[in-house]
Design a protein around this motif. Structure first.
Motif, short mmCIF file in Angstrom:
data_model
loop_
_atom_site.label_atom_id
_atom_site.label_comp_id
_atom_site.label_asym_id
_atom_site.label_seq_id
_atom_site.Cartn_x
_atom_site.Cartn_y
_atom_site.Cartn_z
N PRO A 1 -7.99 -1.13 4.27
CA PRO A 1 -8.79 -0.31 3.35
C PRO A 1 -10.27 -0.22 3.70
CG PRO A 1 -8.08 -2.35 2.30
CD PRO A 1 -7.34 -2.26 3.58
N GLY A 2 -10.79 -1.13 4.53
CA GLY A 2 -12.20 -1.06 4.88
C GLY A 2 -12.51 -0.10 6.01
N GLN A 3 -11.48 0.46 6.66
CA GLN A 3 -11.71 1.33 7.82
C GLN A 3 -12.09 2.75 7.39
OE1 GLN A 3 -7.64 1.10 8.99
NE2 GLN A 3 -8.07 -0.19 10.77
N PRO A 4 -12.89 3.43 8.21
CA PRO A 4 -13.10 4.86 7.98
C PRO A 4 -11.78 5.64 8.03
CG PRO A 4 -14.76 4.00 9.46
CD PRO A 4 -13.77 2.90 9.26
N ILE A 5 -10.86 5.22 8.91
CA ILE A 5 -9.60 5.95 9.06
C ILE A 5 -8.78 5.91 7.77
CG2 ILE A 5 -8.10 4.08 9.90
CD1 ILE A 5 -7.13 5.99 12.07
N PHE A 6 -8.94 4.84 6.99
CA PHE A 6 -8.19 4.69 5.74
C PHE A 6 -8.56 5.78 4.75
CE2 PHE A 6 -7.27 2.86 1.56
CZ PHE A 6 -6.00 2.34 1.75
N GLN A 7 -9.81 6.22 4.81
CA GLN A 7 -10.27 7.26 3.89
C GLN A 7 -9.90 8.66 4.36
OE1 GLN A 7 -11.41 5.80 1.25
NE2 GLN A 7 -11.51 3.81 2.28
N ASP A 8 -9.33 8.77 5.56
CA ASP A 8 -9.05 10.09 6.14
C ASP A 8 -7.74 10.05 6.92
OD1 ASP A 8 -9.49 12.73 6.69
OD2 ASP A 8 -11.07 12.40 8.18
N LEU A 9 -6.70 9.51 6.30
CA LEU A 9 -5.42 9.33 6.99
C LEU A 9 -4.84 10.66 7.47
CD1 LEU A 9 -3.78 6.68 4.62
CD2 LEU A 9 -4.70 6.27 6.91
N GLU A 10 -5.00 11.69 6.67
CA GLU A 10 -4.41 12.99 7.01
C GLU A 10 -4.97 13.53 8.32
OE1 GLU A 10 -3.90 17.45 5.02
OE2 GLU A 10 -4.54 15.74 3.79
N ARG A 11 -6.25 13.31 8.56
CA ARG A 11 -6.88 13.80 9.79
C ARG A 11 -6.20 13.20 11.03
NH1 ARG A 11 -12.97 12.19 11.81
NH2 ARG A 11 -12.86 13.21 13.85
N TYR A 12 -5.70 11.98 10.90
CA TYR A 12 -5.05 11.30 12.02
C TYR A 12 -3.53 11.47 11.99
CZ TYR A 12 -9.57 9.20 12.98
OH TYR A 12 -10.90 9.01 13.30
N GLY A 13 -3.05 12.31 11.09
CA GLY A 13 -1.62 12.58 11.01
C GLY A 13 -0.81 11.47 10.39
N LEU A 14 -1.46 10.57 9.67
CA LEU A 14 -0.77 9.43 9.08
C LEU A 14 -0.35 9.72 7.65
CD1 LEU A 14 -3.04 6.54 10.43
CD2 LEU A 14 -0.81 7.26 11.31
N HIS A 15 0.87 9.34 7.32
CA HIS A 15 1.42 9.61 6.00
C HIS A 15 1.72 8.27 5.31
CE1 HIS A 15 1.78 13.69 7.46
NE2 HIS A 15 2.48 13.24 8.49
N PRO A 16 0.97 7.93 4.26
CA PRO A 16 1.16 6.64 3.61
C PRO A 16 2.35 6.64 2.65
CG PRO A 16 -0.61 7.83 2.54
CD PRO A 16 -0.17 8.68 3.69
N GLN A 17 2.99 5.49 2.56
CA GLN A 17 4.09 5.28 1.61
C GLN A 17 3.72 4.10 0.71
OE1 GLN A 17 6.67 7.42 1.72
NE2 GLN A 17 5.73 8.42 3.52
N ARG A 18 3.94 4.27 -0.59
CA ARG A 18 3.64 3.18 -1.52
C ARG A 18 4.80 2.18 -1.56
NH1 ARG A 18 -0.97 5.15 -3.76
NH2 ARG A 18 -1.09 7.40 -4.08
N TRP A 19 4.58 1.07 -2.23
CA TRP A 19 5.61 0.04 -2.33
C TRP A 19 6.77 0.54 -3.19
CZ3 TRP A 19 5.66 -4.74 0.06
CH2 TRP A 19 4.48 -5.10 0.73
N ALA A 20 7.98 0.07 -2.87
CA ALA A 20 9.16 0.42 -3.65
C ALA A 20 8.98 -0.07 -5.09
CB ALA A 20 10.40 -0.22 -3.03
N GLN A 21 9.51 0.70 -6.03
CA GLN A 21 9.29 0.41 -7.44
C GLN A 21 9.86 -0.94 -7.86
OE1 GLN A 21 7.38 2.34 -9.48
NE2 GLN A 21 7.53 0.59 -10.87
N ASP A 22 11.00 -1.35 -7.27
CA ASP A 22 11.56 -2.64 -7.69
C ASP A 22 10.67 -3.81 -7.28
OD1 ASP A 22 12.15 -2.24 -5.02
OD2 ASP A 22 14.25 -2.85 -5.17
N TYR A 23 9.89 -3.65 -6.21
CA TYR A 23 8.90 -4.67 -5.88
C TYR A 23 7.80 -4.70 -6.95
CZ TYR A 23 10.57 -5.58 -1.09
OH TYR A 23 11.30 -5.96 0.01
#
Length: 738
Positions: free
Chosen positions: A458-480
């Protein structure tokens, strides 16, 4: 007089495992130095990593079973939530493994039996440690990604007390991951989180704590705190400190010689390396890095002042090596040149190393080598101009090669850092990078390569602009998340994985290629288990036919014993018998086959091994013997008389350092193992011997043992008690609205 007479102060700075134990920690030393410079001598320091076997990150992985890219926000979130649920329900903090625990481990290729055993023993260790510190009032933990869960676990033990201490947590993990800070505050395990530079923030928090009679009822600059009005979180900003405002770090509360293992060459066995900073922050803004985000601004200190401080480190602590913890030593080349020239002119005469970027001319490389530089880590990352541009490195392949050659040709040991799996990099480009570095390794034996898999934090510049790097984030599964649903407003926003270009099998393959460039596993290995197991001694040669045997006890502690050749052979026979009986998975110290042998081994020691109760007491360094200092053996020392050779072996089983003494010194070692002693008490005991012992001889031995870390200062309050802390009138706080 007992060790209880010299317990730790009620205010404490602490580091818990797991986190690499590579050197004396600079962060707490900087905090202690700043506190003392401002009239506050109320704090001790406790590094609990020293008591347990090394491990880096046993609770999480960066690379999943099928090449997944796990996000390092709260990377072991299910484990954290289960512990918080147990804390809230009042049950054991580490319960039996659940189906979700097993699934979490399988997804990360972590042995679930090992991980549960690790957490259970760590829980037991914290219980036994903190049971010896019943008067804690204020404690500050240093927190990284790898020890976040353990820090929460330690805090949970303390917060279950009838009168719990005030807990502040600082460091990279809680500064860069707002979710980590919020979980600690929302659960009540943290009372405040210190962000970025911690010196002035810690002092202000402690002042507010003292003024509030054990409570902090104000918003302190430089923190995240719970807002009682909104039940939310409030971040109060603080201006970063200038380097010239920072006093010399204080390592006096630290067992300096217990850090690091001996070198193969005996002449380097007592090499004393201390960390230091010439600057904070970074001039570069690489997209994958959070260092410059943590420090916020780039700051350098006056060269003359830095050289004088280094002289003081050398004089007071007898430092003969410095590791500069600066994010970028050559961030301002003119300043590095000025420092190197001053170090030569003023005959600083210490070896040093640090982190630099690939920017170095032959003349400057020769200059820094002449000034003492012998080890450099260079963040090369890639040999592809396209990839370097995406990383915002402001370097090209030609710059990297030129800088590497200029460093290597001086004879310096150089480690080149690579990133495997950077989004937008390709197999072809990474293979090119590997070939270039492999060719250079064939030319220069002093070049090694450290490869790390690309990680999202979360401290990286890339974290604030994932889409620019083609990265698609997934959240944790609901049962977790449903493990502890009360924290859902925080955990529902946390990413678990990302996918996108150059991830998955490509990232995994590049990581394996990068690792192949290293002769051995160098650097940060997130899959690394502890080197010690509870089932068998790890043996290291000591002296004659004796070996140092170490293993992990059921209380998570490192257990050390001096073993003769006959005892080693008897142990092997016991292992054969236990295997035949199908009992090889029983911990050795609890195994009926070994019970009699272990009892005989322990009884043969002058200073016995500890298996279950860590010796927690002040463990300080002092530059010379003092009449006002109470001395005792380090808690990491064992000793045994070898009658056949008429010698006494004294061993620090953490660092592996050995001192061979005549048997006539046994009285001194035994005396210091029982309780702390002042010099006049030792002198009285020496004169009671028959015939009375010569002061000069035993004091020389005692001073050498102190200098080598076998004997430590337990206290020096008898003749000079610390002055009470005088609170400043300039304390800046913000009152909550009413």
């Amino acid at each position: 007089m007992s060790a209880r007479d010299f317990k730790l102060k009620p205010n404490l700075l602490c580091i818990v495992p797991p986190y690499p134990l590579t050197s004396v920690p600079l962060g707490p030393a900087a905090l202690l130095g700043y506190l003392k410079a401002n009239g506050c001598h109320d704090f001790d320091f406790l590094d609990l990593r020293l008591w347990v076997p090394y491990s880096f990150a046993p609770t999480h992985q960066q690379v999943g079973a099928f090449g997944e890219t796990f996000v390092l926000d709260v990377p072991e979130l299910p484990l954290v939530l289960q512990m918080l649920r147990n804390f809230d329900e009042g049950g054991p903090l580490i319960g039996p493994p659940t189906e979700l625990f097993e699934r979490y481990c399988a997804e990360r290729v972590i042995n679930s039996v090992y991980l549960h055993s690790y957490l259970t023993s760590l829980d037991r260790f914290f219980e036994r440690v903190f049971s010896q510190m019943k008067d804690l009032r204020f404690i500050g933990f240093s927190c990284w990604t790898t020890n976040y869960l353990a820090t929460m676990l330690a805090a949970a033990h303390l917060k279950r007390r009838k009168s719990p201490p005030f807990i502040v947590v600082g460091g990279p993990q809680v500064t860069e991951s707002a979710h980590s800070a919020q979980l600690g505050l929302a659960s009540g395990l943290f009372d405040a989180v210190a962000l970025s530079d911690g010196e002035e923030t810690l002092l202000s928090l402690y002042e507010a704590f003292c003024q509030g009679n054990g409570e902090v009822t104000t918003f302190v600059p430089g923190t995240m705190q719970r807002d009682p009005e909104t039940n939310g979180f409030r971040v109060t900003d603080r201006k970063p400190l200038r380097m010239k405002e920072l006093p010399l770090p204080s390592f006096e509360e630290m067992s300096i010689m217990s850090y690091g293992r001996p070198y193969d060459d005996p002449k380097y066995n007592n090499l004393r390396i201390l960390p230091f900073q010439l600057s904070r922050g970074c001039t570069d803004k690489c997209s994958f890095c959070s260092e410059w985000v943590f420090w916020r601004t780039y700051r350098v200190g006056p060269v003359e002042r830095s050289v004088e401080q280094l002289k003081e480190l050398k004089s007071h602590y007898k430092a003969d090596g410095i590791w500069f913890a600066d994010s970028l030593l050559n961030g301002k080349m003119s300043r590095l040149i000025e420092f190197s020239e001053a170090a030569i002119k003023q005959k600083l005469d210490v070896l040093w190393g640090g982190y630099m970027r690939a920017d170095m001319s032959p003349d400057v490389a020769s200059l820094v080598f002449e000034s003492g530089c012998r080890n450099v880590f260079l963040g090369i990352e890639s040999m592809s101009d396209e990839t370097l541009e995406m990383m915002r490195k402001r370097r090209k392949e030609a710059n990297n090669i030129e800088a590497l050659r200029n460093f290597l040709q001086t004879g310096m040991v150089v480690q080149a850092g690579l990133i495997a799996g950077f989004p937008g990099d390709t197999r072809h480009r990474f293979l090119h990078t590997a070939r270039v570095l492999q060719e250079m390794q064939q030319q220069f034996a002093n070049l090694s390569v450290n490869t790390e898999p690309f990680a999202v934090m979360p401290g990286q510049p890339i974290f604030q602009d994932l889409e620019r790097y083609g990265l698609h984030p997934q959240r944790w599964a609901q049962d977790y998340l449903d493990i502890a649903p009360k924290y859902g407003s925080i955990t529902g926003e946390i990413y678990c994985t990302v996918d996108g270009p150059n991830q998955g099998i490509d990232r995994l393959g590049e990581f394996r290629i990068g690792r192949s460039l290293a002769e051995a596993e160098i650097g940060l290995n997130y899959g690394r288990k502890e080197p010690l197991a509870p089932f068998r001694f790890n043996l290291d040669y000591l002296y004659g036919d004796c070996a140092l045997g170490t293993l992990k006890s059921s209380a998570a502690m490192t257990y050390g014993a001096i073993l003769t050749k006959e005892e080693q052979e008897e142990l092997e026979q016991g292992h054969l018998l236990s295997t035949v009986q199908g009992q090889s998975s029983i911990p050795l110290l609890e195994h009926p086959v070994f019970a009699d042998l272990v009892a005989r081994i322990e009884a043969a020691h002058l200073v016995r091994p500890r298996a279950t109760t860590p010796g927690i007491y002040a463990n300080n360094y002092e530059g010379s013997l003092s009449e006002s200092a109470a001395l005792t053996l380090s808690p990491f020392v064992i000793a045994r008389v070898l009658e056949a050779r008429s010698v006494l072996l004294v061993v620090n089983f953490i660092s592996g350092r050995l001192r061979v003494l005549p048997v006539s010194s046994a009285w001194l070692v035994e005396l210091l193992s029982v309780a702390p002693r002042f010099l006049d008490q030792i002198r009285e005991r020496a004169r009671a011997e028959s015939p009375p012992l010569d002061d000069e001889a035993w004091m020389k031995t005692l001073d050498e043992l102190r200098e080598e870390g076998f004997v430590v200062v337990n206290d020096h309050r008898r003749d000079r008690p610390p002055a009470p802390f005088r609170r400043r009138t300039s304390l800046q706080v913000i009152q909550p609205s009413r």
